[in-house]
Scaffold this motif. Structure first.
Motif, PDB file in Angstrom:
ATOM      1  N   SER A 143       0.828  -1.211   0.000  1.00  0.00           N
ATOM      2  CA  SER A 143       0.000   0.000   0.000  1.00  0.00           C
ATOM      3  C   SER A 143       0.859   1.256   0.000  1.00  0.00           C
ATOM      4  N   ALA A 167      -6.674  -0.563   5.681  1.00  0.00           N
ATOM      5  CA  ALA A 167      -6.460   0.155   4.420  1.00  0.00           C
ATOM      6  C   ALA A 167      -5.556  -0.658   3.516  1.00  0.00           C
ATOM      7  N   GLY A 196      -4.046  -0.827  -0.919  1.00  0.00           N
ATOM      8  CA  GLY A 196      -4.027  -0.295  -2.268  1.00  0.00           C
ATOM      9  C   GLY A 196      -3.047   0.826  -2.512  1.00  0.00           C
ATOM     10  N   ARG A 230      -6.684   3.026   0.496  1.00  0.00           N
ATOM     11  CA  ARG A 230      -8.038   3.449   0.829  1.00  0.00           C
ATOM     12  C   ARG A 230      -8.554   2.526   1.927  1.00  0.00           C
ATOM     13  N   VAL A 231      -9.414   3.053   2.757  1.00  0.00           N
ATOM     14  CA  VAL A 231      -9.986   2.273   3.843  1.00  0.00           C
ATOM     15  C   VAL A 231     -11.011   1.322   3.249  1.00  0.00           C
ATOM     16  N   ILE A 232     -10.844   0.018   3.529  1.00  0.00           N
ATOM     17  CA  ILE A 232     -11.796  -0.960   2.999  1.00  0.00           C
ATOM     18  C   ILE A 232     -12.793  -1.415   4.049  1.00  0.00           C
ATOM     19  N   ARG A 233     -12.434  -1.249   5.326  1.00  0.00           N
ATOM     20  CA  ARG A 233     -13.389  -1.556   6.383  1.00  0.00           C
ATOM     21  C   ARG A 233     -12.910  -0.985   7.706  1.00  0.00           C
TER      22      ARG A 233
END
Length: 180
Positions: A141, A153, A155, A159-162
């Motif tokens: 990331s 996070a 990527g 980005r926050v995914i959960r």
């Protein structure tokens, strides 16, 4: 003495991590004032030679690092000296925490990492970024924006995914790390 070994238990079964963190904690008093820096100069040269040149871990002695820092694998770690790292953090190999050089030659601030943060391998955190407490950042990331507390996070750009609860964070680190 407890100051020098404050990362010892966090690096259980990780001899390289234990050695690097003890050497780092021994070098840290040189950042107090010029008097200590002069006294510690031979040790600082030893620290730089062994830790940075031979072990490939760039962790300047003036970096603020909280207790319980775990250095997973301990290769190719680059940390800007103005970075602040909280307590009980887990960094894997090939991680970079640095600032940005602008066109005019000036530099941004450095990252501030909260408590209980786990970074996968090859994570880059660049610029005046704040990573909250209880955060997990996936391998590879690139973080260029703030990450809130209790987030996962991934990527490029990250980005926050959960969002996770602190209890879930503690359990998931023990059972399913981001990257082994």
């Amino acid at each position: 003495m407890s100051y020098i070994f404050q990362d010892w238990n966090a690096n259980k079964n990780n001899l390289k991590g234990r050695i690097v963190m003890v050497l780092f904690r021994l070098a840290r008093p040189a950042s107090i004032n010029k008097f200590f820096r002069i006294i510690w100069l031979p040790y600082l040269a030893f620290y730089k030679l062994l830790v940075e040149w031979f072990m490939g871990i760039e962790l300047p002695h003036w970096t603020t690092v909280g207790k319980g820092f775990y250095l997973g694998h301990g290769h190719a770690l680059v940390v800007n000296g103005c970075t602040i790292i909280g307590e009980n953090c887990f960094f894997r190999h090939s991680t970079t925490l640095g600032n940005i050089r602008y066109d005019d030659g000036s530099y941004s601030g450095s990252p501030v990492i909260g408590n209980n943060v786990e970074l996968g391998s090859n994570v880059c955190i660049i610029g005046e970024v704040r990573v909250g407490n209880n955060v997990r950042i996936g391998a590879g990331s690139v973080v260029v924006k703030d990450i809130p507390d209790n987030a996962v996070a991934v990527g490029n750009p990250a980005r926050v995914i959960r969002m996770i609860t602190p209890v879930e964070q503690e359990t998931s680190i023990k059972k399913t790390p981001v990257e082994a």
